[in-house]
Enzyme design. Structure first.
Site, PDB file in Angstrom:
ATOM      1  N   ARG A  82     -39.927   4.671   7.767  1.00  0.00           N
ATOM      2  CA  ARG A  82     -39.538   4.313   6.466  1.00  0.00           C
ATOM      3  C   ARG A  82     -38.383   3.341   6.428  1.00  0.00           C
ATOM      4  NH1 ARG A  82     -38.754   8.921   2.004  1.00  0.00           N
ATOM      5  NH2 ARG A  82     -36.558   8.783   2.874  1.00  0.00           N
ATOM      6  N   LYS A 185     -35.776   2.264   0.202  1.00  0.00           N
ATOM      7  CA  LYS A 185     -34.428   2.979  -0.190  1.00  0.00           C
ATOM      8  C   LYS A 185     -33.332   2.077  -0.129  1.00  0.00           C
ATOM      9  CE  LYS A 185     -33.113   7.544   0.846  1.00  0.00           C
ATOM     10  NZ  LYS A 185     -33.180   8.090  -0.292  1.00  0.00           N
ATOM     11  N   GLU A 221     -40.719   9.138 -11.006  1.00  0.00           N
ATOM     12  CA  GLU A 221     -39.917  10.152 -10.158  1.00  0.00           C
ATOM     13  C   GLU A 221     -38.472  10.411 -10.915  1.00  0.00           C
ATOM     14  OE1 GLU A 221     -38.657   9.027  -6.341  1.00  0.00           O
ATOM     15  OE2 GLU A 221     -38.547   6.677  -6.776  1.00  0.00           O
TER      16      GLU A 221
END
Ligand code: PLP
Ligand code: COI
Length: 342
Positions: A82, A185, A221
């Site tokens: 990721r 992220k 989210e």
């Protein structure tokens, strides 16, 4: 090895210093071999792209001590991959998966005294980050980068631990746009959401629940975690959205939910559906599973937990996940890796 003198059972989710961190530099097209240091500060050029233009991304994973005294990490390969995706999207040189794993192993081994003892409820949080450190004034990628991994022994992210929290649907702030960087992220996503989170806390809520930025119709989210729910038909459902982080915890819960007969489904979830769910939860590395006790949407509130206790499905999934992470259950999916001692 002698353990650090910490009050393990009462650790907060915060920065608690360890002995060493590890840093790598990318210069002239290559990452160096990295160096362990006790220095908690960085020498940083004031024109670094991370400071001005947010050329930065990070990761979060945890190490645990098993009953047998081994130190294990959970799905580290997923975090490594990721972060490569985050770097690529921000035009930063990806840290190769082997380097990422080697960095984590080296720094954890150098700080074994800070791995919380088994059964204390604490874990060793691992925070890798990549920063554009080269100077630029025009908006363009840096020519130098740093990859750092530091550690912090932590307790639960939400201070209640495995107890239901109260969320509020956020309609005045967007964390991320569908074609933006909400799916990686990037540090900037968290800066974008801070005012929403702080305002929600001032109003007595634990966190916010974001809606999709385009239509304000679907659930995205929470600030630090993905969202899931258990429907009246006893299905595990979780949002499908381009602007949320692909949570490794959520991916693991989908596997566990499938095995538990909860027929998991990743699909757009209309915000109105919250009034029909039986249970709901937040999930993530820091949040683990945090059951949602209530969600407030405009002037309506749905309560999932009348007695302040988590629902049965959240409880079942929480125990299944944490047993695997802690080495208390068979690792039938190959998610747990032991860190070999140097
Ligand atoms: N969503 C956001 C915005 C997060 O910061 C995190 C934490 O990493 C998650 C979801 C959960 O992802 P993971 O389960 O991979 O930790
Ligand atoms: C994590 O769960 O690892 C995260 O990065 C979330 C963060 C907001 C603490």
């Amino acid at each position: 090895m002698q353990q650090a003198d910490l009050d393990w059972a009462n650790l907060t989710f915060g920065y608690h210093r360890t002995d060493l961190n590890i840093r790598y530099t990318w210069r002239d097209g290559a990452w160096d071999d990295g160096v362990l240091t006790a220095d908690e500060t960085l020498p940083l050029h004031m024109a670094s792209t991370c400071l001005h233009y947010g050329q930065e991304c990070f990761e979060g994973l945890k190490a645990f001590q098993t009953k047998g005294g081994h130190v294990v990490v959970f799905r580290i390969d997923e975090n490594a991959r990721r972060m490569m995706g985050s770097c690529q999207k921000l035009l930063m040189p990806p840290v190769p998966e082997e380097t990422f794993i080697d960095a984590v192993f080296r720094v954890v081994n150098a700080n074994r005294a800070f791995v919380p003892p088994h059964g204390t409820g604490a874990s060793l949080y691992i925070r890798p980050l990549v920063l554009g450190t080269g100077p630029q004034v025009g908006v363009k990628p840096a020519e130098e980068y740093m990859f750092i991994v530091f550690l912090s022994p932590v307790g639960p992210y939400f201070k209640s631990g495995f107890k239901p929290v109260d969320l509020v649907v956020e309609e005045t702030v967007d964390r991320a746009a569908p074609l933006g960087v909400g799916d990686i992220k990037a540090g900037g996503n968290y800066a974008a959401g801070m005012r929403a989170s702080v305002a929600a806390k001032q109003r007595g809520y634990t966190e916010v629940l974001y809606l999709d930025a385009k239509e304000k119709r679907y659930i995205d989210e929470s600030g630090p975690a993905n969202f899931f729910a258990i429907t009246k038909e006893d299905r595990y459902v979780t949002p499908d959205s381009k602007s949320i982080l692909p949570s490794i915890t959520n991916k693991s819960l989908i596997t566990l939910a499938e095995a538990a007969g909860l027929r998991p489904q990743r699909r757009p979830i209309e915000v109105e559906e919250i009034f029909a769910f039986r249970e709901a939860g937040c999930c993530g590395t820091a949040a683990v599973i945090t059951p949602i006790g209530s969600i407030t949407y405009r002037d309506r509130k749905v309560v999932y937990s009348e007695n302040g206790e988590p629902g049965p499905r959240c409880t079942e999934l929480y125990h299944k996940l944490t047993a695997i992470q802690l080495g208390d259950a068979d690792d039938e999916y190959g998610w747990v890796q032991r860190i070999p001692q140097d």
